[in-house]
Every structure is written in structure tokens, then in C-alpha cells.
Scaffold this motif. Structure first.
Motif, PDB file in Angstrom:
ATOM      1  N   VAL A  81      -2.611  -7.472  27.540  1.00 35.04           N
ATOM      2  CA  VAL A  81      -3.394  -7.480  26.222  1.00 35.04           C
ATOM      3  C   VAL A  81      -5.444  -6.158  27.073  1.00 35.04           C
ATOM      4  O   VAL A  81      -5.486  -6.963  27.701  1.00 35.04           O
ATOM      5  CB  VAL A  81      -3.830  -7.943  25.472  1.00 35.04           C
ATOM      6  CG1 VAL A  81      -4.319  -9.542  25.919  1.00 35.04           C
ATOM      7  CG2 VAL A  81      -4.339  -7.557  24.067  1.00 35.04           C
ATOM      8  N   TYR A  87      -6.405  -5.516  20.094  1.00 32.34           N
ATOM      9  CA  TYR A  87      -5.155  -5.795  19.547  1.00 32.34           C
ATOM     10  C   TYR A  87      -5.901  -7.122  18.865  1.00 32.34           C
ATOM     11  O   TYR A  87      -5.774  -7.901  18.554  1.00 32.34           O
ATOM     12  CB  TYR A  87      -4.692  -5.638  21.090  1.00 32.34           C
ATOM     13  CG  TYR A  87      -4.572  -3.974  21.394  1.00 32.34           C
ATOM     14  CD1 TYR A  87      -3.216  -3.600  21.080  1.00 32.34           C
ATOM     15  CD2 TYR A  87      -5.533  -3.976  22.361  1.00 32.34           C
ATOM     16  CE1 TYR A  87      -3.742  -2.479  21.491  1.00 32.34           C
ATOM     17  CE2 TYR A  87      -5.068  -3.145  22.665  1.00 32.34           C
ATOM     18  CZ  TYR A  87      -4.015  -1.705  22.742  1.00 32.34           C
ATOM     19  OH  TYR A  87      -4.275  -0.943  23.536  1.00 32.34           O
ATOM     20  N   TYR A 149      -0.914  -3.043  25.029  1.00 35.07           N
ATOM     21  CA  TYR A 149      -0.649  -4.071  24.528  1.00 35.07           C
ATOM     22  C   TYR A 149       1.055  -4.154  24.972  1.00 35.07           C
ATOM     23  O   TYR A 149       1.683  -2.998  23.684  1.00 35.07           O
ATOM     24  CB  TYR A 149      -0.763  -4.148  22.998  1.00 35.07           C
ATOM     25  CG  TYR A 149      -1.337  -5.450  22.480  1.00 35.07           C
ATOM     26  CD1 TYR A 149      -0.502  -7.075  23.155  1.00 35.07           C
ATOM     27  CD2 TYR A 149      -0.706  -5.828  21.685  1.00 35.07           C
ATOM     28  CE1 TYR A 149      -0.105  -8.630  22.240  1.00 35.07           C
ATOM     29  CE2 TYR A 149      -0.665  -7.657  20.448  1.00 35.07           C
ATOM     30  CZ  TYR A 149      -0.445  -8.525  21.424  1.00 35.07           C
ATOM     31  OH  TYR A 149       0.111  -9.186  20.938  1.00 35.07           O
TER      32      TYR A 149
END
Length: 333
Positions: A81, A87, A149
Motif C-alpha cells: 500500500v 487507501y 493497493y
């Protein structure tokens, strides 16, 4: 089973503490690694304060950091990530559950956002164009090829060549998975605006050009016969365009008054034949390369199920996010 959260960071002092804290909250059984990429601010200090394991990669570029992370870290599943707090950490639970329950090598977090500042229209358009190019050549199995992600299995990570240097590495993830026909999945995840004071490292035009160049090169490498056959057909068309008037003159007069055009047309025909021949030869090379990559992929153990309660704070895991509940997405952001 072990889970590693991998966070590449370059000057993310404003956001890294929140990112690390969120993933430690939702995945308390995972180890969170922050790889500092020559930051000039207090990224390292903030990551340490949040409880991350901090390591360093001196060669600038996200692709270089990913290469180092994949080489250094050993785990059953990897959560990759960005460190910009855009995210949703809670989605990692669902992504891990989907990967584990279905023995998937990659789960992609497809970005969903109603905030224009978070996902700019230009970036949305570019993503759709790049996704279309990849879909046409490699097949449609992912709707957001540029998402930062993802959840990976050990089998994916340890067989991934990681040749990219910058943000184009996300495209490389996708094409690697599609080309080897790996079992993959995708869920939709909230995508939020960067916090105030945090600046994106993505250059729309520069990195967009790098991504399209990578796609072009990967098509040439992974689909050589189709690529060089297309070039061959284009050269034949040019040959006909240049040579047709010469042939018509010869039919009517028996003479070749446009001798340079005739030579150019013949040159295009020769180049077309050479291009097609190169495609045939490189297609055999591609087959050998694919076999080697497949064998390297198979040397790693397949993903197995794990007790998700060891890593997540919730006891009930689902494999999908309900995108119809837009307030839920806003709350997470």
C-alpha cells in the motif's frame, strides 16, 4: 501464517503515522514495514513512532523500492500500500480473506471515490486508457491496473522479476499476473483525498508516458508475434501505397519512370518480411521465457488458508465491499 504490510515512502511525514497506525489496528498480527526512499523530512521518525519496522532503499523510485521489499521480506501474504493515506486499511481484511479463502496469488484493490480531488478526472481517463490497452492484449480480469493497493501471495512475490523503476510497477504487477494466468481477484475499496499538506509524487504526464512506454515494451516482449506481425502489415500497406502508382505506370507504358518509388516500395516489402521473421523467432524465445517464469512460479508453495482472526480485529470477514453504501466509503475516508 505470516502477513507483511509493505509501505514504500518518500517524504510522507504528514501521512505515514496514520497509515502505519491504521494497518496495525486492523491487522494487529501483521508486521508493518516502511521502506524509506531517501526522504528529506521526518518520515522515518514518524514511522518509528507508529510502531513500524523501518528499512531503507537508496535508489529513488517506487519500482526500486518494491524490488528491494520483495527480495528482503519473507511472508505468506504481502499487503502492498502507498504511504499517502489515500487507501482504506480496513479493506485489507477483506482482501486477505479473499486471497486466502480462494488461494489467489493477487487481489487488486480497485479504487472507488466520489471525491474529485482524490481521483482526478485526468487520472481516471488515463487509467481507463491504459486498462483498455492491457485488456485488449492480455485479457480483462482487472478493472484498475494502476491501483497501489494489493495483496500478494509468496508465490507471486518470489517469482516477480520487478524490472520497473517508478510508478509503472503497478502495470508490471498486472501484466505479470495476466501473462502467467495466475489466480487473481479484485475488490472495490474506498479511495480518499490526500490530507492537507501532503503532496503527490505522481507526475501525470511524465509517469503517464513511462507507463504507456512500459505497456508498449511489455507487449513487444510478451506478444512478439502479434507485435511484429502488426508492424509487418503496416509496412506492407506502406509498400502498396508507394508502389501502386509505379505498377500502374508499368502496366500502361511498360516503363518504370518512378525508379526511387519502386526502390522504396521494395524496401518496405523486405522490411515487412524481416519484421514477420523476427516475430516468429522471438515468439519461440517468448515461449522459453514463459516456461522459465512458470517453473520459477511453481517452485513456491501455493497460498493456503489461515485463521484471519489472528490478524484482524473483526471476526466476520467478507470477500466483497458493498459499494452501494456510499456513506460507508465517506466515513472510512
Amino acid at each position: 501464517m505470516s502477513v507483511a504490510v509493505l509501505i514504500p515512502c518518500h517524504n510522507e511525514e504528514k501521512t505515514v503515522f496514520r497509515v502505519v497506525s491504521d494497518f496495525r489496528k486492523y491487522l494487529p498480527g501483521a508486521i508493518v514495514y516502511v521502506y524509506d526512499n531517501n526522504s528529506t523530512d521526518n518520515t522515518v521518525g514518524r514511522a518509528l513512532e507508529a510502531g513500524a519496522v523501518v528499512r531503507h532503499e537508496s535508489i529513488l523510485g517506487k519500482g526500486n523500492v518494491v524490488r528491494r521489499m520483495f527480495a528482503d521480506i519473507d511472508a505468506d501474504f504481502y499487503v502492498l500500500v502507498d504511504g499517502d493515506a489515500t487507501y482504506d486499511a480496513a479493506s485489507a481484511i477483506e482482501m486477505l480473506a479473499l486471497a486466502s479463502n480462494n488461494c489467489l496469488d493477487m487481489v487488486n484493490g480497485a479504487r472507488v471515490s466520489t471525491i474529485k480531488a482524490a481521483y482526478r478526472p485526468g487520472h481516471v481517463l488515463g487509467n481507463r486508457i491504459f486498462t483498455l490497452l492491457v485488456t485488449v492484449v492480455f485479457g480483462k480480469r482487472i478493472s484498475d491496473i494502476l491501483s497501489g493497493y494489493r495483496v500478494f501471495s509468496r508465490r507471486f512475490v518470489k517469482s516477480f522479476p520487478a524490472l520497473s523503476r517508478g510508478f509503472e510497477t503497478e502495470t508490471e504487477f498486472t501484466i505479470h499476473a495476466l501473462d502467467l494466468r495466475m489466480p487473481i481477484g479484485e475488490i472495490q475499496t474506498p479511495y480518499c483525498e490526500r490530507p492537507a499538506g501532503s503532496e503527490s509524487k505522481l507526475n501525470t504526464w511524465k509517469d503517464g508516458f513511462r507507463i504507456i512506454l512500459l505497456i508498449f515494451n511489455l507487449i513487444k516482449l510478451e506478444r512478439p508475434l502479434a507485435f511484429f506481425s502488426t508492424v509487418s502489415v503496416a509496412l506492407i500497406c506502406l509498400s502498396l501505397l508507394v508502389g501502386t502508382p509505379v505498377i500502374m505506370d508499368w502496366i500502361h507504358t511498360g516503363l518504370v519512370p518512378r525508379f526511387p518509388s519502386a526502390l522504396l516500395a521494395v524496401g518496405f516489402v523486405i522490411l515487412s518480411a524481416l519484421s514477420f521473421t523476427c516475430g516468429l523467432i522471438l515468439d519461440v524465445v517468448y515461449l522459453a521465457r514463459t516456461e522459465t517464469k512458470r517453473l520459477a512460479y511453481l517452485t513456491q508453495p501455493a497460498p493456503t488458508s489461515y485463521d484471519a482472526k489472528c490478524f484482524a480485529t473483526t471476526s466476520i470477514l467478507t470477500s466483497k465491499v458493498d459499494t452501494s453504501q456510499q456513506p460507508l466509503y465517506k466515513d472510512r475516508c
